[in-house]
Design a protein around this motif. Sequence first.
Motif, PDB file in Angstrom:
ATOM      1  N   MET A 129       0.826  -1.205   0.000  1.00 28.13           N
ATOM      2  CA  MET A 129       0.000   0.000   0.000  1.00 28.13           C
ATOM      3  C   MET A 129       0.859   1.253   0.000  1.00 28.13           C
ATOM      4  N   TYR A 130       1.958   1.227   0.765  1.00 26.02           N
ATOM      5  CA  TYR A 130       2.842   2.387   0.811  1.00 26.02           C
ATOM      6  C   TYR A 130       3.414   2.682  -0.572  1.00 26.02           C
ATOM      7  N   PHE A 131       3.941   1.659  -1.243  1.00 21.16           N
ATOM      8  CA  PHE A 131       4.582   1.886  -2.532  1.00 21.16           C
ATOM      9  C   PHE A 131       3.598   2.094  -3.672  1.00 21.16           C
ATOM     10  N   LEU A 132       2.376   1.604  -3.547  1.00 19.07           N
ATOM     11  CA  LEU A 132       1.400   1.766  -4.616  1.00 19.07           C
ATOM     12  C   LEU A 132       0.492   2.971  -4.441  1.00 19.07           C
ATOM     13  N   LEU A 133       0.258   3.415  -3.201  1.00 22.31           N
ATOM     14  CA  LEU A 133      -0.685   4.504  -2.969  1.00 22.31           C
ATOM     15  C   LEU A 133      -0.062   5.737  -2.335  1.00 22.31           C
ATOM     16  N   ILE A 134       0.591   5.567  -1.222  1.00 25.25           N
ATOM     17  CA  ILE A 134       1.043   6.712  -0.432  1.00 25.25           C
ATOM     18  C   ILE A 134       2.218   7.422  -1.077  1.00 25.25           C
ATOM     19  N   ARG A 135       3.250   6.693  -1.453  1.00 25.83           N
ATOM     20  CA  ARG A 135       4.456   7.309  -2.017  1.00 25.83           C
ATOM     21  C   ARG A 135       4.179   8.088  -3.308  1.00 25.83           C
ATOM     22  N   PRO A 136       3.427   7.546  -4.288  1.00 22.85           N
ATOM     23  CA  PRO A 136       3.139   8.340  -5.484  1.00 22.85           C
ATOM     24  C   PRO A 136       2.370   9.626  -5.183  1.00 22.85           C
ATOM     25  N   GLN A 137       1.444   9.589  -4.211  1.00 23.71           N
ATOM     26  CA  GLN A 137       0.715  10.808  -3.863  1.00 23.71           C
ATOM     27  C   GLN A 137       1.640  11.847  -3.251  1.00 23.71           C
ATOM     28  N   GLN A 138       2.577  11.405  -2.423  1.00 21.37           N
ATOM     29  CA  GLN A 138       3.540  12.338  -1.834  1.00 21.37           C
ATOM     30  C   GLN A 138       4.403  12.973  -2.920  1.00 21.37           C
ATOM     31  N   GLN A 139       4.832  12.182  -3.893  1.00 28.95           N
ATOM     32  CA  GLN A 139       5.647  12.724  -4.972  1.00 28.95           C
ATOM     33  C   GLN A 139       4.859  13.713  -5.819  1.00 28.95           C
ATOM     34  N   GLN A 140       3.603  13.418  -6.120  1.00 27.68           N
ATOM     35  CA  GLN A 140       2.783  14.339  -6.886  1.00 27.68           C
ATOM     36  C   GLN A 140       2.571  15.645  -6.128  1.00 27.68           C
ATOM     37  N   ARG A 141       2.368  15.559  -4.819  1.00 27.33           N
ATOM     38  CA  ARG A 141       2.177  16.753  -4.000  1.00 27.33           C
ATOM     39  C   ARG A 141       3.432  17.622  -4.014  1.00 27.33           C
ATOM     40  N   LYS A 142       4.606  17.002  -3.914  1.00 29.42           N
ATOM     41  CA  LYS A 142       5.859  17.763  -3.946  1.00 29.42           C
ATOM     42  C   LYS A 142       6.064  18.424  -5.301  1.00 29.42           C
ATOM     43  N   GLU A 143       5.752  17.711  -6.385  1.00 31.72           N
ATOM     44  CA  GLU A 143       5.877  18.284  -7.723  1.00 31.72           C
ATOM     45  C   GLU A 143       4.935  19.471  -7.898  1.00 31.72           C
ATOM     46  N   GLN A 144       3.699  19.350  -7.413  1.00 36.93           N
ATOM     47  CA  GLN A 144       2.733  20.442  -7.509  1.00 36.93           C
ATOM     48  C   GLN A 144       3.203  21.655  -6.715  1.00 36.93           C
ATOM     49  N   GLN A 145       3.734  21.443  -5.519  1.00 39.12           N
ATOM     50  CA  GLN A 145       4.235  22.560  -4.717  1.00 39.12           C
ATOM     51  C   GLN A 145       5.423  23.229  -5.391  1.00 39.12           C
ATOM     52  N   ALA A 146       6.288  22.464  -6.040  1.00 35.03           N
ATOM     53  CA  ALA A 146       7.423  23.043  -6.758  1.00 35.03           C
ATOM     54  C   ALA A 146       6.944  23.867  -7.941  1.00 35.03           C
ATOM     55  N   ARG A 147       5.920  23.368  -8.663  1.00 33.78           N
ATOM     56  CA  ARG A 147       5.376  24.135  -9.789  1.00 33.78           C
ATOM     57  C   ARG A 147       4.768  25.441  -9.309  1.00 33.78           C
ATOM     58  N   ILE A 148       4.029  25.387  -8.213  1.00 39.33           N
ATOM     59  CA  ILE A 148       3.394  26.601  -7.693  1.00 39.33           C
ATOM     60  C   ILE A 148       4.444  27.597  -7.213  1.00 39.33           C
ATOM     61  N   ALA A 149       5.509  27.095  -6.610  1.00 39.42           N
ATOM     62  CA  ALA A 149       6.569  27.994  -6.140  1.00 39.42           C
ATOM     63  C   ALA A 149       7.292  28.661  -7.301  1.00 39.42           C
ATOM     64  N   SER A 150       7.272  28.032  -8.489  1.00 41.06           N
ATOM     65  CA  SER A 150       7.984  28.599  -9.631  1.00 41.06           C
ATOM     66  C   SER A 150       7.107  29.512 -10.492  1.00 41.06           C
ATOM     67  N   LEU A 151       5.907  29.827 -10.036  1.00 43.52           N
ATOM     68  CA  LEU A 151       5.040  30.725 -10.810  1.00 43.52           C
ATOM     69  C   LEU A 151       5.672  32.094 -10.956  1.00 43.52           C
ATOM     70  N   GLN A 152       5.671  32.595 -12.192  1.00 43.03           N
ATOM     71  CA  GLN A 152       6.200  33.923 -12.484  1.00 43.03           C
ATOM     72  C   GLN A 152       5.249  34.633 -13.429  1.00 43.03           C
ATOM     73  N   PRO A 153       5.213  35.960 -13.370  1.00 41.94           N
ATOM     74  CA  PRO A 153       4.357  36.703 -14.295  1.00 41.94           C
ATOM     75  C   PRO A 153       4.728  36.389 -15.749  1.00 41.94           C
ATOM     76  N   GLY A 154       3.705  36.213 -16.558  1.00 48.17           N
ATOM     77  CA  GLY A 154       3.900  35.907 -17.969  1.00 48.17           C
ATOM     78  C   GLY A 154       3.772  34.429 -18.291  1.00 48.17           C
TER      79      GLY A 154
END
Length: 111
Positions: A37-62
Amino acid sequence: MTLLTAFVSFLAADAPASGQNPLGSAWIMPVVILVMMYFLLIRPQQQQRKEQQARIASLQPGAKVVTTAGIYAIVHSVKEQTVVLKVAEGTMVEFDKQAVARIFPKDTDKK
């Protein structure tokens, strides 16, 4: 003899004579299920959340973005918790940063 009866007799013949569990001790299966369950459900969700937070942090005008509501827009300004998006000429809409679903690179056109 039915298929079920044959299968049960096959399992009974292969069972260990000492009365032990054929799969090992009783706590191994729950541990294996938790690890799966950890490797099939929890870990991928954590990675997606980190990627989304990195994308949001890199928002720039334009930057060209798509919101979770499916609105294509261009980032006009970025605030602490919100982002102001230019939806059309002269139309600015303020969204929560978490509402930004995708960010397009600046050199590509949205399709």
